[in-house]
Enzyme design. Structure first.
Site, PDB file in Angstrom:
ATOM      1  N   SER A 108      -5.101   5.912   1.204  1.00  0.00           N
ATOM      2  CA  SER A 108      -5.969   6.152   2.356  1.00  0.00           C
ATOM      3  C   SER A 108      -6.129   4.898   3.207  1.00  0.00           C
ATOM      4  O   SER A 108      -6.084   3.776   2.709  1.00  0.00           O
ATOM      5  CB  SER A 108      -7.344   6.613   1.896  1.00  0.00           C
ATOM      6  OG  SER A 108      -7.249   7.731   1.048  1.00  0.00           O
TER       7      SER A 108
HETATM    8  N1  SAH Z   1      -7.854   7.345  -3.042  1.00  0.00           N
HETATM    9  C1  SAH Z   1      -6.420   7.320  -3.071  1.00  0.00           C
HETATM   10  C2  SAH Z   1      -5.868   8.367  -2.126  1.00  0.00           C
HETATM   11  C3  SAH Z   1      -4.686   9.034  -2.669  1.00  0.00           C
HETATM   12  S1  SAH Z   1      -4.105  10.402  -1.730  1.00  0.00           S
HETATM   13  C4  SAH Z   1      -5.923   5.931  -2.757  1.00  0.00           C
HETATM   14  O1  SAH Z   1      -6.708   5.074  -2.359  1.00  0.00           O
HETATM   15  O2  SAH Z   1      -4.729   5.690  -2.949  1.00  0.00           O
HETATM   16  C5  SAH Z   1      -4.773  11.770  -2.581  1.00  0.00           C
HETATM   17  C6  SAH Z   1      -4.401  11.937  -4.024  1.00  0.00           C
HETATM   18  O3  SAH Z   1      -4.955  13.171  -4.470  1.00  0.00           O
HETATM   19  C7  SAH Z   1      -2.897  12.031  -4.312  1.00  0.00           C
HETATM   20  O4  SAH Z   1      -2.537  11.049  -5.237  1.00  0.00           O
HETATM   21  C8  SAH Z   1      -2.724  13.431  -4.890  1.00  0.00           C
HETATM   22  O5  SAH Z   1      -1.730  13.515  -5.896  1.00  0.00           O
HETATM   23  C9  SAH Z   1      -4.101  13.705  -5.446  1.00  0.00           C
HETATM   24  N2  SAH Z   1      -4.424  15.114  -5.649  1.00  0.00           N
HETATM   25  C10 SAH Z   1      -4.125  16.175  -4.865  1.00  0.00           C
HETATM   26  N3  SAH Z   1      -4.588  17.322  -5.412  1.00  0.00           N
HETATM   27  C11 SAH Z   1      -5.212  16.968  -6.572  1.00  0.00           C
HETATM   28  C12 SAH Z   1      -5.886  17.694  -7.606  1.00  0.00           C
HETATM   29  N4  SAH Z   1      -6.017  19.036  -7.583  1.00  0.00           N
HETATM   30  N5  SAH Z   1      -6.390  16.992  -8.645  1.00  0.00           N
HETATM   31  C13 SAH Z   1      -6.266  15.643  -8.732  1.00  0.00           C
HETATM   32  N6  SAH Z   1      -5.635  14.901  -7.791  1.00  0.00           N
HETATM   33  C14 SAH Z   1      -5.113  15.551  -6.722  1.00  0.00           C
END
Ligand code: SAH
Length: 211
Positions: free
Chosen positions: A60
């Site tokens: 993000s």
């Molecule tokens: N906060 C993170 C953002 C990652 S993007 C950072 O700072 O890097 C969002 C993440 O949510 C991705 O890694 C994706 O795999 C995860 N995601 C999507 N659906 C999900 C679910 N049902 N349960 C757990 N994680 C999920």
């Protein structure tokens, strides 16, 4: 490119863009974001932009991380226990660990979770508990939570997650589809659930199952 000055600039920019909570700004100053991004992209680690993480996911944008963290702490809240859904590379997890004593984070992609674990170890944060599971179900074995932060966009608010919020608890999450999403703050009060819409945002979708 990963110097103190570059980090300071990121914090100045967050301030210019409306982030006010000094606790959040201090946490983001202290955590080296370049550790969490692909080495090939580390020259852009302190730009206010989201970056590819692999597996079709993105880390993000710093402003979004700051905004969501700030909303979790706003109105005099001092959450002790938080659930993050969507660990990704673990950057937001690290920021939360600086602000909240007990941090749980769930991720559906096992390979990303392994990387997040390594990244957090590199910055010497070993207390967050990382779990490989489908965050749509929350994390029942550790519930209730004072706060829930979701880092992937859901089409609608889930009853299951609200159930895992403690009374007085707060959830911050993006709701919407690929075209249009907003950040929402959902408060669980003695009289029911209050929802407030905030900024337009862009997150990857919340997906079912694990891989
Ligand atoms: N906060 C993170 C953002 C990652 S993007 C950072 O700072 O890097 C969002 C993440 O949510 C991705 O890694 C994706 O795999 C995860 N995601 C999507 N659906 C999900 C679910 N049902 N349960 C757990 N994680 C999920």
């Amino acid at each position: 490119m990963t110097s103190e000055r570059t980090r300071r600039r990121m914090i100045d920019r967050l301030r210019e863009n409306g982030i006010r909570d000094e606790r959040v700004l201090a946490a983001m100053y202290e955590i080296p974001r370049h550790v969490f991004v692909d080495p090939a992209l580390s020259s852009r680690a302190y730009d206010d932009t989201s970056l590819p993480l692999g597996h079709g996911q993105t880390i993000s944008q710093p402003w979004t991380v700051a905004r969501m963290s700030e909303l979790l702490l706003a109105d005099g809240r001092q959450p002790q226990k938080v659930l993050e859904i969507g660990t990704g590379c673990g950057y937001q997890t690290a920021v939360l660990a600086r602000l909240i004593r007990e941090v749980y984070s769930v991720e559906r992609i096992g390979a990303l979770l392994d990387r997040a674990r390594m990244n957090l170890r590199t910055v010497k944060l070993v207390t967050p508990r990382l779990v490989h599971s489908d965050g749509r179900l929350g994390l029942i074995e550790a519930a209730p939570f004072d706060s829930i932060l979701m880092a992937a966009a859901a089409p609608a608010l889930s009853e299951e997650l609200i159930n895992q919020l403690a009374p007085g608890g707060r959830m911050v999450l993006p709701i919407g589809n690929e075209q249009e999403q907003y950040l929402w703050v959902v408060d669980k009060t003695a009289h029911g659930v209050n929802r407030t819409r905030y900024d337009a945002v862009k997150f990857v979708p919340l997906l079912p199952g694990k891989s």
